[in-house]
Design an enzyme around this catalytic site. Structure first.
Site, PDB file in Angstrom:
ATOM      1  N   GLU A  90       4.358 -39.865 -32.658  1.00  0.00           N
ATOM      2  CA  GLU A  90       4.244 -39.492 -34.066  1.00  0.00           C
ATOM      3  C   GLU A  90       3.447 -38.204 -34.266  1.00  0.00           C
ATOM      4  O   GLU A  90       3.930 -37.287 -34.976  1.00  0.00           O
ATOM      5  CB  GLU A  90       3.627 -40.647 -34.867  1.00  0.00           C
ATOM      6  CG  GLU A  90       4.415 -41.943 -34.808  1.00  0.00           C
ATOM      7  CD  GLU A  90       3.982 -42.877 -33.693  1.00  0.00           C
ATOM      8  OE1 GLU A  90       4.053 -44.088 -33.882  1.00  0.00           O
ATOM      9  OE2 GLU A  90       3.545 -42.361 -32.621  1.00  0.00           O
ATOM     10  N   LEU A  92       8.531 -43.217   0.018  1.00  0.00           N
ATOM     11  CA  LEU A  92       8.605 -43.964  -1.246  1.00  0.00           C
ATOM     12  C   LEU A  92       8.148 -43.148  -2.447  1.00  0.00           C
ATOM     13  O   LEU A  92       7.530 -43.678  -3.372  1.00  0.00           O
ATOM     14  CB  LEU A  92       7.817 -45.272  -1.167  1.00  0.00           C
ATOM     15  CG  LEU A  92       8.426 -46.382  -0.316  1.00  0.00           C
ATOM     16  CD1 LEU A  92       7.671 -47.679  -0.512  1.00  0.00           C
ATOM     17  CD2 LEU A  92       9.907 -46.591  -0.631  1.00  0.00           C
ATOM     18  N   LEU A 125      10.451 -60.032   2.963  1.00  0.00           N
ATOM     19  CA  LEU A 125       9.666 -59.931   1.734  1.00  0.00           C
ATOM     20  C   LEU A 125      10.554 -60.173   0.514  1.00  0.00           C
ATOM     21  O   LEU A 125      10.151 -60.845  -0.444  1.00  0.00           O
ATOM     22  CB  LEU A 125       8.984 -58.569   1.642  1.00  0.00           C
ATOM     23  CG  LEU A 125       8.072 -58.344   0.429  1.00  0.00           C
ATOM     24  CD1 LEU A 125       7.027 -59.439   0.295  1.00  0.00           C
ATOM     25  CD2 LEU A 125       7.410 -56.973   0.501  1.00  0.00           C
ATOM     26  N   GLY A 166      12.186 -55.219   2.973  1.00  0.00           N
ATOM     27  CA  GLY A 166      13.104 -55.852   3.904  1.00  0.00           C
ATOM     28  C   GLY A 166      13.474 -57.254   3.480  1.00  0.00           C
ATOM     29  O   GLY A 166      12.969 -57.784   2.483  1.00  0.00           O
ATOM     30  N   ALA A 226      21.396 -53.571   6.868  1.00  0.00           N
ATOM     31  CA  ALA A 226      21.164 -52.795   8.094  1.00  0.00           C
ATOM     32  C   ALA A 226      21.933 -53.451   9.234  1.00  0.00           C
ATOM     33  O   ALA A 226      22.371 -54.609   9.136  1.00  0.00           O
ATOM     34  CB  ALA A 226      19.679 -52.753   8.428  1.00  0.00           C
ATOM     35  N   CYS A 258       0.835 -47.280 -33.369  1.00  0.00           N
ATOM     36  CA  CYS A 258      -0.355 -48.003 -32.923  1.00  0.00           C
ATOM     37  C   CYS A 258      -1.417 -48.018 -34.016  1.00  0.00           C
ATOM     38  O   CYS A 258      -1.480 -47.132 -34.870  1.00  0.00           O
ATOM     39  CB  CYS A 258      -0.905 -47.402 -31.631  1.00  0.00           C
ATOM     40  SG  CYS A 258      -1.514 -45.712 -31.795  1.00  0.00           S
ATOM     41  N   ARG A 289      13.425 -45.103  -9.266  1.00  0.00           N
ATOM     42  CA  ARG A 289      12.020 -45.018  -8.827  1.00  0.00           C
ATOM     43  C   ARG A 289      11.174 -44.313  -9.887  1.00  0.00           C
ATOM     44  O   ARG A 289      10.035 -44.709 -10.156  1.00  0.00           O
ATOM     45  CB  ARG A 289      11.912 -44.236  -7.520  1.00  0.00           C
ATOM     46  CG  ARG A 289      12.268 -44.965  -6.267  1.00  0.00           C
ATOM     47  CD  ARG A 289      11.952 -44.089  -5.056  1.00  0.00           C
ATOM     48  NE  ARG A 289      12.440 -44.645  -3.811  1.00  0.00           N
ATOM     49  CZ  ARG A 289      12.333 -44.056  -2.629  1.00  0.00           C
ATOM     50  NH1 ARG A 289      11.759 -42.854  -2.559  1.00  0.00           N
ATOM     51  NH2 ARG A 289      12.810 -44.630  -1.538  1.00  0.00           N
TER      52      ARG A 289
END
Length: 381
Positions: free
Chosen positions: A67, A222, A314, A311, A180, A93, A202
């Site tokens: 705003e 990453l 996990l 993987g 894989a 807010c 990401r």
């Protein structure tokens, strides 16, 4: 049925109102990769004839909200916002955080009408901004394109209402469901377009998480490289025994990596700390990290969307704990035969024990398919 955070749509909204709110949402999208942990908010200010006189979106945390940015834009163009209509994609807010309340700024500016997509789920706001605007004599209408605003801020809603991030599990698989080969080779199953698209997801995230096995096997960075971004997501490693190699590339970029462990090891903790990592012990059953407690801790740290690239082990742990909110699956048109699974869990005793999912979106990205799936159960918030 509606909830306090999903007001019913006001049937009196005009086509001009809808167009202006769509533009506000488009502006909000420009805050992706910039404003975390704040919500992505856009604002458009118009005169009575529908002419747009100000535009803005949320800036980096601690800087201006949508705003004030839109009002500043109007002032730079010599426009007076008194008597104007303000379209904002999330409730203004009403509390003093890093910046003053936006509802007070709108009241002082003398605007006549405020159209809001949806109420802010933050308990510090939660309708008080709307109430203060109305008490000042400003016409307030809520509910225009509410679903689009919630979708853009799904992680913020998750953190405010559940105390934890929205967990998105990203995987790249072959047509026969392999991530894989049996020897671990996975680069590249999908094409360049899918990899670039994955970096755009990401960019959305407050944090990108992987496991120590992926760090050892793939040595990923990453970070966001294939699309432009003004900020990098936080990096997180689940590493119960603190075995992350100190030479891992994920530790190279500026900023601390959060390493969640379950078993104290002073020497390994010190070695990781020397590389700028912050070790957080979160012990759970079987000497493993308590994943549910970890998500609550990430919520406390301001992570809205958690992007997981890990993987099968996990991934399977997150599935067993019922913690995956969304699957981002890139499927390549190729068969790999024997190889590694998407997620290791089970075995199941009956088909009725399968994890139920529903397709949220299916799109073609280059030569691959992008599948977005969510739980078949009702929304958690």
């Amino acid at each position: 049925m509606t909830s306090p955070t999903t007001p019913a749509r006001d049937r009196t909204f005009s086509d001009a109102d809808t167009d202006a709110m769509r533009e506000a949402l488009m502006l909000a999208g420009q805050a992706v990769g910039l404003c975390e942990p704040n919500p992505r908010v856009g604002c458009v200010i118009t005169r009575a004839d529908g002419r747009v006189i100000g535009r803005g979106h949320t800036q980096a945390a601690g800087a201006a909200h949508a705003e004030p940015m839109a009002m500043q834009d109007a002032a730079l163009h010599g426009e007076d916002v008194r008597g104007a209509t303000v379209y904002v994609s999330l409730e203004p807010c009403s509390h003093h955080g890093r910046t003053p309340p936006c509802c007070d700024a709108l009241i002082r500016a003398g605007v006549a009408r405020v159209v809001v997509a949806t109420q802010d789920p933050n308990p510090l706001v939660a309708g008080t901004g709307l109430a203060r605007l109305r008490a000042a004599g400003i016409a307030v209408e809520v509910g225009l394109l509410a679903g689009a605003s919630r979708a853009l801020n799904i992680g913020f809603f998750s953190r405010m209402l559940r105390g934890r991030p929205w967990l998105r599990m990203k995987v790249a698989i072959s047509l026969d469901g392999r991530t894989a080969l049996t020897n671990g080779v996975s680069q590249w199953i999908t094409g360049e377009a899918a990899r670039t698209d994955g970096h755009a997801w990401r960019k959305r995230a407050g944090a990108v998480l992987t496991g120590v096995g992926t760090v050892r096997d793939d040595n990923p960075r990453l970070d966001v490289r294939l699309v432009e971004t003004l900020r990098q997501p936080q990096r997180v490693i689940v590493d119960s025994r603190l075995e992350t190699p100190v030479g891992a590339r994920i530790l190279d970029a500026p900023g601390a990596v959060w390493v969640y462990g379950a078993q104290p090891a002073e020497d390994r903790s010190a070695a990781l700390a020397s590389r700028g990592a912050q070790v957080v012990l979160m012990p759970g059953a079987n000497a493993k990290v308590d994943l549910r407690a970890m998500l609550l801790d990430l919520g406390e740290r301001g992570v809205n969307e958690l992007h997981v690239e890990a993987g099968s082990k996990l991934n399977g742990s997150f599935v067993r704990e019922g913690l995956v909110d969304e699957w981002l699956v890139y499927m390549a048109p190729r068969l790999l035969g024997p190889g590694r699974d998407l997620a290791s869990f089970g075995p199941l005793a009956a088909l009725s024990d399968a994890v139920p999912l529903r397709f949220h979106a299916v799109d073609r990205v280059g030569d691959d398919l992008r599948l977005l799936l969510r739980s078949a159960d009702p929304s958690p918030f």
